[in-house]
Design an enzyme around this catalytic site. Structure first.
Site, PDB file in Angstrom:
ATOM      1  N   GLU A  27      -6.760   4.484   8.130  1.00 48.54           N
ATOM      2  CA  GLU A  27      -6.562   5.915   7.849  1.00 48.54           C
ATOM      3  C   GLU A  27      -7.830   6.510   7.244  1.00 48.54           C
ATOM      4  OE1 GLU A  27      -2.943   5.593   5.563  1.00 48.54           O
ATOM      5  OE2 GLU A  27      -1.837   5.022   7.370  1.00 48.54           O
ATOM      6  N   HIS A  81      -9.477   0.876   5.276  1.00 45.50           N
ATOM      7  CA  HIS A  81      -8.165   1.131   5.886  1.00 45.50           C
ATOM      8  C   HIS A  81      -8.363   2.079   7.066  1.00 45.50           C
ATOM      9  CE1 HIS A  81      -4.045   2.434   6.512  1.00 45.50           C
ATOM     10  NE2 HIS A  81      -3.670   1.372   5.811  1.00 45.50           N
ATOM     11  N   SER A 124       3.764  -2.189  10.150  1.00 43.57           N
ATOM     12  CA  SER A 124       5.222  -2.167  10.291  1.00 43.57           C
ATOM     13  C   SER A 124       5.887  -3.479   9.886  1.00 43.57           C
ATOM     14  CB  SER A 124       5.619  -1.754  11.713  1.00 43.57           C
ATOM     15  OG  SER A 124       5.192  -0.426  11.973  1.00 43.57           O
ATOM     16  N   GLY A 183       2.778   2.188  10.548  1.00 42.03           N
ATOM     17  CA  GLY A 183       3.704   3.294  10.342  1.00 42.03           C
ATOM     18  C   GLY A 183       4.505   3.675  11.569  1.00 42.03           C
ATOM     19  N   LYS A 214       0.031   4.208  -0.217  1.00 39.80           N
ATOM     20  CA  LYS A 214      -0.657   5.392   0.345  1.00 39.80           C
ATOM     21  C   LYS A 214      -0.478   6.572  -0.622  1.00 39.80           C
ATOM     22  CE  LYS A 214       0.429   3.537   4.844  1.00 39.80           C
ATOM     23  NZ  LYS A 214       0.296   3.710   6.272  1.00 39.80           N
ATOM     24  N   GLU A 229      -4.899  -5.173  10.873  1.00 36.71           N
ATOM     25  CA  GLU A 229      -3.932  -4.083  10.975  1.00 36.71           C
ATOM     26  C   GLU A 229      -4.157  -3.305  12.271  1.00 36.71           C
ATOM     27  OE1 GLU A 229      -2.146  -2.912   7.000  1.00 36.71           O
ATOM     28  OE2 GLU A 229      -3.937  -1.721   7.240  1.00 36.71           O
ATOM     29  N   ASN A 278       0.875  -1.186   0.000  1.00 39.67           N
ATOM     30  CA  ASN A 278       0.000   0.000   0.000  1.00 39.67           C
ATOM     31  C   ASN A 278       0.907   1.229   0.000  1.00 39.67           C
ATOM     32  OD1 ASN A 278      -1.835   2.039   0.473  1.00 39.67           O
ATOM     33  ND2 ASN A 278      -2.223   1.481   2.611  1.00 39.67           N
TER      34      ASN A 278
HETATM   35  C1  PEP Z   1      -0.609   0.121   5.925  1.00 36.44           C
HETATM   36  O1  PEP Z   1      -0.595   1.226   5.430  1.00 36.44           O
HETATM   37  O2  PEP Z   1      -1.579  -0.601   5.743  1.00 36.44           O
HETATM   38  C2  PEP Z   1       0.541  -0.310   6.715  1.00 36.44           C
HETATM   39  C3  PEP Z   1       0.504  -1.486   7.283  1.00 36.44           C
HETATM   40  O3  PEP Z   1       1.619   0.552   6.801  1.00 36.44           O
HETATM   41  P1  PEP Z   1       3.079   0.217   7.425  1.00 36.44           P
HETATM   42  O4  PEP Z   1       3.536  -1.085   6.820  1.00 36.44           O
HETATM   43  O5  PEP Z   1       3.929   1.367   6.985  1.00 36.44           O
HETATM   44  O6  PEP Z   1       2.922   0.123   8.900  1.00 36.44           O
END
Ligand code: PEP
Length: 240
Positions: free
Chosen positions: A92, A90, A198, A168, A11, A162, A9
């Protein structure tokens, strides 16, 4: 033999050079691994032109099929550009675009109507985790989306656990904890379950080795072509 889905992803970011990124991915297609990249929408055609083993995903999709919805993109339109997957719910977007469970359910159904595979994201906040509410929150989110789906629809779905505090932050969930939650999710969703939060080259193997984790949804590390392709290779090795 286990199959994995490794989804990136991006983003609202793109790698410094798309050509260089593409060149790194020119290794042989990995067996038993589905690799997906979800770029920002205008870059979907670039990623559709990546090596064939990379599937293209969208980061969001409209709940509507067509009409007066300024700024929205329908699943059918994404499909015209070769999109096969769509991230829905997601954290976010749940946080900043008011995406509640019911809307995530409608987006999931919209994706399915157009033949896309939704990647349904769920996860708890740090406060919810500290209050011991992780299972309650995550099973509510999963139940709200999957409760109304048929078995045939579930076959096209992917779920992604997640934990919000892990996204992040560099603080991935402990592999055993992630595995336990993915097992819970799998009981309800009855589809492959990814872990996201992460994931990096350093921790990918320990996470992907867990019995109930069918792959990873990767943000930051997916912008690095070398790290992303090496994580794909780790999945291929584990599936052998
Ligand atoms: C994500 O954006 O779904 C995500 C898991 O980001 P990151 O791997 O940077 O934590």
């Amino acid at each position: 033999m286990k199959r994995f889905i490794i989804a990136g992803n991006w983003k609202m970011n793109i790698p410094p050079s798309l050509d260089e990124y593409r060149a790194v991915l020119k290794n042989p297609a990995p067996e038993r691994v589905t690799a997906v990249i979800c770029p920002p929408a205008p870059f979907i055609p670039y990623v559709a032109d990546f090596p064939d083993f990379i599937s293209v995903g969208a980061q969001d999709v409209s709940e509507h099929d067509s009409g007066s919805y300024t700024g929205e993109t329908s699943a059918a339109m994404l499909s015209v550009f070769g999109v096969k997957y769509a991230i829905v719910g997601h954290s976010e977007r749940r946080a900043s675009h008011f995406e509640v469970d019911e809307l995530v359910n409608r987006k999931t159904k919209a994706a399915l109507r157009a033949g896309l595979s939704p990647i349904v994201c769920v996860g708890e906040t740090l406060a919810e985790r500290e209050a011991g509410r992780t299972v309650e929150v995550v099973t509510r989110q999963i139940g709200a989306v999957f409760g109304s789906l048929s078995d045939a629809e579930r076959e096209s779905c992917v779920a992604a656990y997640e934990p919000i505090w892990a996204i992040g932050t560099g603080l991935a969930a402990a592999p055993e904890d992630a595995d336990a939650m993915c097992a819970e999710i799998s009981k309800i969703a009855r589809c492959p379950v990814l872990y996201g939060g992460s994931v990096s080259l350093a921790n990918a193997e320990s996470i992907l080795s867990q019995a109930h984790i069918d792959g990873a949804l990767i943000g930051g590390a997916s912008l690095d072509a070398d790290a992303f392709s090496r994580i794909i290779a780790i999945a291929a090795e584990l599936s052998a």
